[in-house]
Enzyme design. Structure first.
Site, PDB file in Angstrom:
ATOM      1  N   TYR A 266      41.129  -8.884 108.979  1.00 12.79           N
ATOM      2  CA  TYR A 266      41.144 -10.227 109.600  1.00 12.79           C
ATOM      3  C   TYR A 266      41.794 -10.372 110.860  1.00 12.79           C
ATOM      4  O   TYR A 266      40.940 -11.128 111.521  1.00 12.79           O
ATOM      5  CB  TYR A 266      42.353 -10.845 108.485  1.00 12.79           C
ATOM      6  CG  TYR A 266      42.601 -12.627 108.819  1.00 12.79           C
ATOM      7  CD1 TYR A 266      41.867 -13.431 108.528  1.00 12.79           C
ATOM      8  CD2 TYR A 266      44.144 -12.435 109.506  1.00 12.79           C
ATOM      9  CE1 TYR A 266      42.217 -14.738 109.138  1.00 12.79           C
ATOM     10  CE2 TYR A 266      44.340 -13.804 110.039  1.00 12.79           C
ATOM     11  CZ  TYR A 266      43.436 -14.834 109.749  1.00 12.79           C
ATOM     12  OH  TYR A 266      43.536 -16.128 110.193  1.00 12.79           O
TER      13      TYR A 266
ATOM     14  N   GLU B  15      46.280 -22.420 105.374  1.00 13.34           N
ATOM     15  CA  GLU B  15      47.829 -22.392 106.117  1.00 13.34           C
ATOM     16  C   GLU B  15      48.887 -23.110 105.285  1.00 13.34           C
ATOM     17  O   GLU B  15      49.863 -22.847 104.759  1.00 13.34           O
ATOM     18  CB  GLU B  15      47.648 -22.890 107.643  1.00 13.34           C
ATOM     19  CG  GLU B  15      46.849 -22.091 108.695  1.00 13.34           C
ATOM     20  CD  GLU B  15      47.399 -20.542 108.723  1.00 13.34           C
ATOM     21  OE1 GLU B  15      48.726 -20.475 108.293  1.00 13.34           O
ATOM     22  OE2 GLU B  15      46.963 -19.865 109.466  1.00 13.34           O
TER      23      GLU B  15
ATOM     24  N   TRP C 257      50.774 -14.525 104.452  1.00 11.42           N
ATOM     25  CA  TRP C 257      49.537 -14.770 104.682  1.00 11.42           C
ATOM     26  C   TRP C 257      48.424 -13.886 103.837  1.00 11.42           C
ATOM     27  O   TRP C 257      47.607 -14.260 103.541  1.00 11.42           O
ATOM     28  CB  TRP C 257      49.061 -14.902 106.085  1.00 11.42           C
ATOM     29  CG  TRP C 257      47.671 -15.184 106.335  1.00 11.42           C
ATOM     30  CD1 TRP C 257      46.770 -14.166 107.016  1.00 11.42           C
ATOM     31  CD2 TRP C 257      46.904 -16.378 106.433  1.00 11.42           C
ATOM     32  NE1 TRP C 257      45.616 -14.870 107.159  1.00 11.42           N
ATOM     33  CE2 TRP C 257      45.684 -15.966 106.658  1.00 11.42           C
ATOM     34  CE3 TRP C 257      47.421 -17.598 105.580  1.00 11.42           C
ATOM     35  CZ2 TRP C 257      44.784 -17.129 106.617  1.00 11.42           C
ATOM     36  CZ3 TRP C 257      46.445 -18.514 105.551  1.00 11.42           C
ATOM     37  CH2 TRP C 257      45.083 -18.223 106.148  1.00 11.42           C
TER      38      TRP C 257
END
Length: 193
Positions: A19, A41, A49
């Site tokens: 990522y 988010e 995350w």
């Protein structure tokens, strides 16, 4: 062969590394993709995350590839379907916020306001190049958060908005020694809006 230096937060997991190396901090100008990222988010609020990344493919299936036109039409039956989907984060408030976010996105578009142009307008159409320690929020993320909330978005506090700005490349927070810092800086340079 010399090992690539990257931001320390991305070193702990192969998915985080991928990522970081391919997406995080790359300026994103597509309205739909920016909205998807903001919604994800929001799902991350209170979690790591990596949790969202591990579930992202299922999120995309469950939310019809984050097509705002489709998500805006979700009804109570869709909420119940999503609440039964173990492949996503099953938080009713976040699911409802995503559906509401799709309706707001569509209303902005119907009013002739492009979500990308609106978001990037806060940074003058070019990424902010930060240096030094990473803040959790900034004066600008506070401002954008207030604007999003005024429009009716939920789960868009200043910390979430700042993480979104980082992920979407509105701010370049790659560390000085990270091999992606200059790459991302160059991607946002000279962009005409």
């Amino acid at each position: 062969m010399k090992e690539k230096l990257r931001c320390h937060w991305a070193e702990s997991d192969p998915l985080l590394r991928a990522y970081h190396d391919e997406e995080w901090g790359v300026p994103e100008f597509d309205s739909r993709a920016l909205w998807e990222l903001l919604m994800l988010e929001g799902f991350q609020a209170g979690l790591a995350w990596i949790t969202v990344l591990r579930k992202r493919d299922e999120f995309r299936k469950a939310f019809r590839q984050f097509d705002p036109g489709k998500v805006a039409k979700f009804k109570e039956a869709d909420i119940e379907r999503l609440m039964r989907n173990a492949g996503i984060i099953r938080a009713r408030a976040k699911i409802e916020a995503t559906i509401q976010g799709a309706r707001i996105f569509r209303a902005m578009k119907d009013d002739g306001l492009d979500f990308s142009a609106w978001a990037w307008g806060f940074v003058g159409g070019k990424p902010i190049q930060n240096s030094g320690p990473l803040p959790a929020e900034s004066a600008l993320s506070v401002k954008i958060s207030k604007e999003l909330k005024l429009r009716g978005f939920k789960f868009v506090g200043p910390v979430i908005v700042y993480a979104w700005m980082q992920a979407a490349g509105m701010v370049n927070d790659h560390s000085a020694e990270c091999f992606r810092r200059n790459v991302c800086a160059n991607l946002g340079r000279g962009r005409k809006r």
